[in-house]
Motif scaffolding. Structure first.
Motif, PDB file in Angstrom:
ATOM      1  N   ASP A   1       0.798  -1.228   0.000  1.00 55.42           N
ATOM      2  CA  ASP A   1       0.000   0.000   0.000  1.00 55.42           C
ATOM      3  C   ASP A   1       0.830   1.277   0.000  1.00 55.42           C
ATOM      4  O   ASP A   1       0.357   2.322  -0.419  1.00 55.42           O
ATOM      5  N   HIS A   2       2.069   1.225   0.460  1.00 53.84           N
ATOM      6  CA  HIS A   2       2.935   2.407   0.421  1.00 53.84           C
ATOM      7  C   HIS A   2       4.379   1.994   0.674  1.00 53.84           C
ATOM      8  O   HIS A   2       4.670   0.850   0.970  1.00 53.84           O
ATOM      9  N   GLY A   3       5.274   2.968   0.546  1.00 54.14           N
ATOM     10  CA  GLY A   3       6.691   2.735   0.811  1.00 54.14           C
ATOM     11  C   GLY A   3       7.437   2.291  -0.428  1.00 54.14           C
ATOM     12  O   GLY A   3       6.867   2.140  -1.505  1.00 54.14           O
ATOM     13  N   ARG A   4       8.718   2.101  -0.245  1.00 54.60           N
ATOM     14  CA  ARG A   4       9.594   1.641  -1.315  1.00 54.60           C
ATOM     15  C   ARG A   4       9.914   0.178  -1.072  1.00 54.60           C
ATOM     16  O   ARG A   4      10.160  -0.228   0.054  1.00 54.60           O
ATOM     17  N   VAL A   5       9.938  -0.582  -2.130  1.00 50.68           N
ATOM     18  CA  VAL A   5      10.263  -2.009  -2.041  1.00 50.68           C
ATOM     19  C   VAL A   5      11.782  -2.143  -2.063  1.00 50.68           C
ATOM     20  O   VAL A   5      12.440  -1.593  -2.941  1.00 50.68           O
ATOM     21  N   PRO A   6      12.360  -2.881  -1.098  1.00 54.40           N
ATOM     22  CA  PRO A   6      13.814  -3.077  -1.141  1.00 54.40           C
ATOM     23  C   PRO A   6      14.194  -3.888  -2.381  1.00 54.40           C
ATOM     24  O   PRO A   6      13.499  -4.830  -2.751  1.00 54.40           O
ATOM     25  N   THR A   7      15.288  -3.492  -3.028  1.00 51.26           N
ATOM     26  CA  THR A   7      15.706  -4.174  -4.251  1.00 51.26           C
ATOM     27  C   THR A   7      17.127  -4.728  -4.164  1.00 51.26           C
ATOM     28  O   THR A   7      17.609  -5.325  -5.112  1.00 51.26           O
ATOM     29  N   THR A   8      17.785  -4.548  -3.039  1.00 50.38           N
ATOM     30  CA  THR A   8      19.139  -5.065  -2.865  1.00 50.38           C
ATOM     31  C   THR A   8      19.079  -6.571  -2.635  1.00 50.38           C
ATOM     32  O   THR A   8      18.374  -7.025  -1.729  1.00 50.38           O
ATOM     33  N   PRO A   9      19.794  -7.349  -3.446  1.00 44.43           N
ATOM     34  CA  PRO A   9      19.793  -8.798  -3.220  1.00 44.43           C
ATOM     35  C   PRO A   9      20.162  -9.135  -1.776  1.00 44.43           C
ATOM     36  O   PRO A   9      21.076  -8.548  -1.203  1.00 44.43           O
ATOM     37  N   GLY A  10      19.396 -10.043  -1.201  1.00 41.96           N
ATOM     38  CA  GLY A  10      19.611 -10.447   0.183  1.00 41.96           C
ATOM     39  C   GLY A  10      18.700  -9.752   1.176  1.00 41.96           C
ATOM     40  O   GLY A  10      18.544 -10.210   2.307  1.00 41.96           O
ATOM     41  N   ALA A  11      18.091  -8.614   0.776  1.00 39.19           N
ATOM     42  CA  ALA A  11      17.135  -7.949   1.667  1.00 39.19           C
ATOM     43  C   ALA A  11      15.965  -8.892   1.909  1.00 39.19           C
ATOM     44  O   ALA A  11      15.658  -9.750   1.077  1.00 39.19           O
ATOM     45  N   ARG A  12      15.310  -8.749   3.040  1.00 38.03           N
ATOM     46  CA  ARG A  12      14.215  -9.651   3.399  1.00 38.03           C
ATOM     47  C   ARG A  12      12.925  -8.874   3.613  1.00 38.03           C
ATOM     48  O   ARG A  12      12.931  -7.729   4.037  1.00 38.03           O
TER      49      ARG A  12
END
Length: 153
Positions: free
Chosen positions: A76-87
């Motif tokens: 619904d909001h925010g930025r999706v993490p895109t760094t490999p390994g992020a959870r």
């Protein structure tokens, strides 16, 4: 405020229309049951954000609907993490980022002209499923940054 799942979409096979659903079943190491990527090696699920879709719509000058991007989970909001390994923990399911989700040329027909360019840098992430369980619209989302290696000391 923590993000929540705003929408879920699956397609039973490649190029099939995306279908909005209220709930999916994630299976560790396999993906989303009933989705076209179930059983693939790494591309189990894709995650995007309404906030980033809004930015893409502004850049495009026209709406960018969640289903048109062909992503599985929309926050619904925010930025999706895109760094490999992020959870990400969505409900009780753990996902690990494999890579950025690059916009593909299919978006030019599923969303419309200019969509691919507008989604550049806003496409979310491709993740693998680490734990099994249900994911439903409204579930809370918790993100954890990727670990960058041993601490200096």
């Amino acid at each position: 405020m923590d993000a929540r799942v705003a929408a879920l979409h699956v397609a039973p096979e490649r190029r099939a229309p995306m279908v909005a659903v209220e709930r999916v079943q994630a299976e560790a190491g396999r993906g989303i049951v009933g989705d076209r990527y179930f059983g693939t090696r790494h591309r189990h699920v894709s995650v995007q954000s309404l906030e980033e879709l809004g930015e893409a719509a502004t850049a495009r000058g026209a709406p960018v609907p969640a289903a048109g991007t062909r992503r599985t989970i929309t926050l619904d909001h925010g930025r999706v993490p895109t760094t490999p390994g992020a959870r990400l923990r969505i409900g009780g399911v753990d996902l690990e980022v494999v890579r950025k989700a690059a916009p593909c040329r299919v978006m030019e027909t599923s969303v419309g002209p200019g969509a691919r360019r507008a989604m550049h840098g806003r496409g979310g992430a491709v993740c693998r499923v680490l734990t099994s369980g249900p994911i439903a619209v409204g579930d809370p989302v918790v993100t954890e940054a990727a670990v960058s290696g041993p601490a200096a000391g």
